[in-house]
Scaffold this active site. Sequence first.
Site, PDB file in Angstrom:
ATOM      1  N   SER A 113      -8.880   1.507   8.498  1.00 59.91           N
ATOM      2  CA  SER A 113      -8.347   1.040   9.783  1.00 59.91           C
ATOM      3  C   SER A 113      -7.227   0.040   9.528  1.00 59.91           C
ATOM      4  O   SER A 113      -6.688  -0.541  10.452  1.00 59.91           O
ATOM      5  CB  SER A 113      -9.451   0.391  10.613  1.00 59.91           C
ATOM      6  OG  SER A 113     -10.008  -0.682   9.886  1.00 59.91           O
TER       7      SER A 113
ATOM      8  N   LYS B  60       0.818  -1.223   0.000  1.00 59.93           N
ATOM      9  CA  LYS B  60       0.000   0.000   0.000  1.00 59.93           C
ATOM     10  C   LYS B  60       0.847   1.266   0.000  1.00 59.93           C
ATOM     11  O   LYS B  60       0.382   2.340  -0.382  1.00 59.93           O
ATOM     12  CB  LYS B  60      -0.917   0.023   1.236  1.00 59.93           C
ATOM     13  CG  LYS B  60      -1.852  -1.161   1.306  1.00 59.93           C
ATOM     14  CD  LYS B  60      -3.274  -0.787   0.985  1.00 59.93           C
ATOM     15  CE  LYS B  60      -4.159  -2.020   0.976  1.00 59.93           C
ATOM     16  NZ  LYS B  60      -5.530  -1.758   0.570  1.00 59.93           N
TER      17      LYS B  60
END
Lengths: 311, 311
Positions: free
Chosen positions: A75, A50
């Site tokens: 989250s 990511k």
Amino acid sequence: MTKQELKDRHNTIKPYIHRTPVLTSRLLNEISGTTLFFKCENFQRMGAFKMRGAASAISKLSEAQKSKGVVTHSSGNFAQALSLAALSLGVKAYIVMPSNAPQVKKDAVKGYKGEIIECPPTLEDREQAADLIQKEKGATFIHPSDNLDVILGQGTAALELLEDHSDLEYILTPVGGGGLIAGTALAAHFYGNNCKVIGGEPFEVDDAYRSLQSGKIETNDTINTIADGLKTQLGDINFPIIQKHVSEIIRVEEQEIINAMRLIWERMKIIIEPSCAVPFAALLREKEKFKHKKVGIILSGGNVDLGNLPF
Amino acid sequence: MTKQELKDRHNTIKPYIHRTPVLTSRLLNEISGTTLFFKCENFQRMGAFKMRGAASAISKLSEAQKSKGVVTHSSGNFAQALSLAALSLGVKAYIVMPSNAPQVKKDAVKGYKGEIIECPPTLEDREQAADLIQKEKGATFIHPSDNLDVILGQGTAALELLEDHSDLEYILTPVGGGGLIAGTALAAHFYGNNCKVIGGEPFEVDDAYRSLQSGKIETNDTINTIADGLKTQLGDINFPIIQKHVSEIIRVEEQEIINAMRLIWERMKIIIEPSCAVPFAALLREKEKFKHKKVGIILSGGNVDLGNLPF
């Protein structure tokens, strides 16, 4: 999207990411009957691919936009990725997190200087909170997976893998929100030599599998999977790319995910998170398809809670 | 022992071992205040540096000796290493193991085609059983650590590390039977540029620390440590090398070992066994000594029971 755009984006984000190693394992080759090349994004900065998408999206902003910061709701790994990428690029990051998010995840975001905005744990509340930050602070919203700059960034892992091993016949990735597999499919399309991209997805959250069947974005009624990074659904931007360039999605059972994860831990001595084990589980489930082939697997991340392992 | 002999031995065993990668970690550098280079023998064949010593010892045998096989007594990594090295070199391996050895260790030896001879769990019984195999089968006994060919083989890990990073100021290893640290000390002596070798040892089994103090080989009355690879004592062959070429041994507490192990798992996303965490624990204990230095650490192995972790 062009081959050159992907290449340029890779060059832009290089200062902010690691070029992760590609590992091989004689034992896993024997077990699978395949020649495997594992692209170790579990060794990426903050522990997951990511970081690539986050750095890509922020680097595309204008100076005016950068000065007002970025915001996302997550989250999971993207919360950490956007915080660290923003820190690396000198940009402020606002992270909307549900109030019940684990403390360890909040601490990781704080460690990277992200500013946490807590909200009630529903998608609606998250989106409202992110909207408010955009209005109040002028921050730019960066979606974790349904954003073309994020998709391009995620594609750079497969680009590097194909630079190292241009003759791969397949590349496998997990499918969650769709950013990684869409970016991988673009990279394989531009840089592969007839290299097919296949997704691995848990039966428990098989929205992407069903979306490819029905031709429209499907959702999950329940999300009971250990692969906590794969609970989200596809988006309007990545879905058409996936429809066009992904060959197939293979679904796997929960126990297959745990077994594949354990095999990689025990045999390769590396730590991967449950979501990350899904494509290898898919390969083991359909061994015959991959027999004697050269297969790349994107090991997506290694952020696990060592105090709460499935074995 | 000469520089050339070590080099030659390295060339001899290359077909049977992996050249393991050297990993770095920005975060662990920050935490330690040191520039660290981790030589990843946890990625070595069968999961530990012992493969090097085993291959080295077997490769030195005459054809007549090879035809009659090799024997050792071990319930740990050397049992697997000798079995796999023997298999790779087309030699029969007899492994004397205590009857109470864990089934998983027996299975690993069988997987590498080693023939297990069970005996009662005392050192005396082990030695008797190994003697018997030597007499009955004509097999050559290979000691896990107190054998010059084994020591030379273990030294090739540091040799490779110094080939990659010739300017290291320290190399740290764990101290168990003494084979790894003796080989490392020889490699640093021959190939280092004033590179000091320091051992890490648990307080609970600090026989090597006390041996360097007293000038004779000391033993442990109790062996209550999580670092199960470090319970054995030094030997007549490796002790003089250690006396001559090792600068110091730093002792660590059990909790420091667990903390260091967890740090490496969480930050580097690689699996190491408790014994392997000891030198990093030693570095963290004496941070000031290593501040701003370039330090190599031999990560000795990654064979852990995932069902029985200390965290």
